[in-house]
Scaffold this motif. Sequence first.
Motif, PDB file in Angstrom:
ATOM      1  N   GLN A 118       2.130   8.661   9.318  1.00  6.72           N
ATOM      2  CA  GLN A 118       2.985   7.611   8.772  1.00  6.72           C
ATOM      3  C   GLN A 118       2.765   7.437   7.276  1.00  6.72           C
ATOM      4  O   GLN A 118       3.717   7.199   6.522  1.00  6.72           O
ATOM      5  N   ALA A 119       1.506   7.579   6.836  1.00  6.62           N
ATOM      6  CA  ALA A 119       1.224   7.429   5.405  1.00  6.62           C
ATOM      7  C   ALA A 119       1.868   8.541   4.586  1.00  6.62           C
ATOM      8  O   ALA A 119       2.373   8.305   3.473  1.00  6.62           O
ATOM      9  N   ILE A 120       1.868   9.777   5.109  1.00  4.94           N
ATOM     10  CA  ILE A 120       2.519  10.877   4.392  1.00  4.94           C
ATOM     11  C   ILE A 120       4.020  10.631   4.286  1.00  4.94           C
ATOM     12  O   ILE A 120       4.640  10.880   3.242  1.00  4.94           O
ATOM     13  N   SER A 158       4.409  12.966  -2.507  1.00  6.57           N
ATOM     14  CA  SER A 158       3.534  12.402  -3.521  1.00  6.57           C
ATOM     15  C   SER A 158       2.194  12.095  -2.880  1.00  6.57           C
ATOM     16  O   SER A 158       2.020  12.218  -1.674  1.00  6.57           O
ATOM     17  N   THR A 159       1.254  11.687  -3.678  1.00  5.48           N
ATOM     18  CA  THR A 159      -0.098  11.470  -3.186  1.00  5.48           C
ATOM     19  C   THR A 159      -0.180  10.193  -2.353  1.00  5.48           C
ATOM     20  O   THR A 159       0.358   9.152  -2.725  1.00  5.48           O
ATOM     21  N   VAL A 160      -0.894  10.287  -1.223  1.00  5.53           N
ATOM     22  CA  VAL A 160      -1.152   9.113  -0.396  1.00  5.53           C
ATOM     23  C   VAL A 160      -2.289   8.326  -1.044  1.00  5.53           C
ATOM     24  O   VAL A 160      -3.398   8.841  -1.197  1.00  5.53           O
ATOM     25  N   THR A 161      -2.015   7.111  -1.453  1.00  7.24           N
ATOM     26  CA  THR A 161      -2.995   6.293  -2.153  1.00  7.24           C
ATOM     27  C   THR A 161      -3.534   5.197  -1.234  1.00  7.24           C
ATOM     28  O   THR A 161      -2.929   4.854  -0.211  1.00  7.24           O
ATOM     29  N   ALA A 162      -4.672   4.639  -1.635  1.00  2.00           N
ATOM     30  CA  ALA A 162      -5.263   3.548  -0.861  1.00  2.00           C
ATOM     31  C   ALA A 162      -4.356   2.321  -0.873  1.00  2.00           C
ATOM     32  O   ALA A 162      -4.261   1.595   0.120  1.00  2.00           O
ATOM     33  N   THR A 163      -3.680   2.089  -1.994  1.00  2.00           N
ATOM     34  CA  THR A 163      -2.767   0.945  -2.074  1.00  2.00           C
ATOM     35  C   THR A 163      -1.632   1.087  -1.069  1.00  2.00           C
ATOM     36  O   THR A 163      -1.257   0.127  -0.390  1.00  2.00           O
ATOM     37  N   ALA A 164      -1.098   2.311  -0.968  1.00  2.00           N
ATOM     38  CA  ALA A 164      -0.012   2.535  -0.014  1.00  2.00           C
ATOM     39  C   ALA A 164      -0.492   2.375   1.424  1.00  2.00           C
ATOM     40  O   ALA A 164       0.215   1.826   2.272  1.00  2.00           O
ATOM     41  N   VAL A 165      -1.723   2.803   1.711  1.00  3.41           N
ATOM     42  CA  VAL A 165      -2.255   2.663   3.069  1.00  3.41           C
ATOM     43  C   VAL A 165      -2.475   1.199   3.407  1.00  3.41           C
ATOM     44  O   VAL A 165      -2.169   0.746   4.518  1.00  3.41           O
ATOM     45  N   ARG A 166      -2.991   0.428   2.439  1.00  7.29           N
ATOM     46  CA  ARG A 166      -3.193  -1.005   2.701  1.00  7.29           C
ATOM     47  C   ARG A 166      -1.859  -1.697   2.946  1.00  7.29           C
ATOM     48  O   ARG A 166      -1.748  -2.569   3.807  1.00  7.29           O
ATOM     49  N   ALA A 167      -0.874  -1.328   2.165  1.00  5.86           N
ATOM     50  CA  ALA A 167       0.438  -1.931   2.387  1.00  5.86           C
ATOM     51  C   ALA A 167       1.017  -1.515   3.741  1.00  5.86           C
ATOM     52  O   ALA A 167       1.679  -2.305   4.411  1.00  5.86           O
TER      53      ALA A 167
END
Length: 628
Positions: free
Chosen positions: A248-250, A262-271
């Motif tokens: 899902q993050a990808i 694009s790069t999977v970031t920690a901010t995107a995972v937290r969101a």
Amino acid sequence: MAKKKSDSDVTAGGAEGSAPAKPYVVLARKYRPQTFDDLIGQETMVQTLRNAFASGRIAHGFMLTGVRGVGKTTTARILARALNYETDTISVPTIDMPGLGRHCLEIMESRHPDVIEMDAASNTGVDNIREIIESARYRPLSARTKVFIIDEVHMLSKGAFNALLKTLEEPPGHVKFIFATTEIRKVPVTVLSRCQRFDLRRVDVPRLAQHLKNIVANEGAAADDDALTLISRAAEGSVRDALSILDQAISTSFAPETGGDSTVTATAVRALLGLADRGRIFDLLETLAAGEIASALGALDGLHKDGAEAAQVLADLAEAVHITARVKAVGPDAAGEALALEEKRRAATLGDKLSMPLLARLWQMLLKGLDEAGKAPNPLAAAEMVLIRIAHTSDLPPPDEIIRALGGAPERRRNGAAPAEGTRAGAGATAEATGDAATARASRAQPASPDFDLDLLPEDDRDFEFPSDGSMMDEDGASDDGDGVAATLAGQGPSLRPLNTFADVVGLAGDRRDAKLKVMLEEQTSLVKFDGVAGTIDLYLLPAASPDVANDLREKLNKWTGRRWIVALSKTPGETPIGQVRREREAQEIAALKRHPAVAAVLNAFPDAEVSPVRRIARDRDDDSKAG
């Protein structure tokens, strides 16, 4: 990492004028392990099975247990494949499977006629087990071994388990049973004793993060290490959960405008997960420790607006407190590999500012707050109240400092009566050293007066008098020195109360604030025999008495008096219970008072008036005017 080829070989119709497109296979299926070498975090189980296969000691029943997503069903299929592995050169069961054997593909795709999978969640009855028992009688059609895989076996009914026992204990030589369950405690011990049990472990965060990193590289995507760590922590040791979140993050990080990932970031995972930013959590913790209520509530509101649940914020705060305490206790390097470098740095900085008692207090308050938020109709309001309490108590001193500031027990009483004696002796020695013998004798003869604040004591204990001779007198007129009572109130040191009667024992229980024991001795026991010199007590237990009262009394008397007591139980009733005697005496006293002319006149004038029990007043033993 092996891939499940059959899932990617299935095709579906594509767009006009184009070749049929392969349907997308989720990562949890695409990277499902095909051999024991592909399993991660289960080295103990793999080594045990490897030795068993090598020595020919293969059990007929296996029980696989663990949390969801650690590979129970996958392990069962791999084990069935190992039992039936067959190539042109290999014709015996083996753990080492370098390539696909004759039956491997069909077994991994759950369509082999000799490997029967059954979901016990939807096939719970005796009839389903009877089909298995009947099928077990016949030899396999094409494979070497007939394997029965029963998933979620704990869902079987009691009758189904009983029907399976005989076949499971003595199955035909060509039959193997493999069970999988997440609720091992619901499986009868009669079934467990017939199987070899393997507990599949949760995969730790560093190992799982590295596994995700390899998959990201195979997929041609990119992800930050902090993002993979966050996904691994959220998965709680489940590989399938981690792969689902990564999938899902990808997709979330895909950029259609650029036509690429694009790069999977920690901010995107937290969101994506609705988790609060770890940096903002540490900021909130610092704000609370500083007592800034307005800023803390504003930070909580901001996190809530960004999608973080109120209870999740409290859970993250508790985790931040735990991280800070752990880093403070063992240092950043030994705090664990699961922590990011930024988390270790923030925790170390915060640990330098906060004491360990404060961190322990924050932990307890947050745990209680989590429970409140889970029960409250408005979790956000409950979380705000928790933060307000924490902010208000952040700068409170420890309880012992509060007691000393209020004029409570000084250091000597908290350590027992011995320091007080030493203090008086030291004062006398100092006076003698200066050559003032009269002053020395006076300092030894005059006991130090108790200096604790009576307002800090329970109301029933404020009737102690402080005679001029330094002794202390309770409401019954019994005298004791100040240090003895101080030791008694503090619950330390042997008691100086003489135990001449059983009533003295009950009084000692009251001095030691053991209300439960005092009530049991007064109301639920009958004294048969008491010998204070020999230290023996015989009691008869009334019907409502606890059978442990004798042992409880013996252990506490040994502790309180510093001597050995023997408390025995008698089958013959003795004296009337002390509580009943007291009530009868009070009733007689009240009756006598009512007969007094003055009291009778008052009762006649006020018919609704009542005479309450009379409270005895402590008196001076040398004052004859108070006698009677």
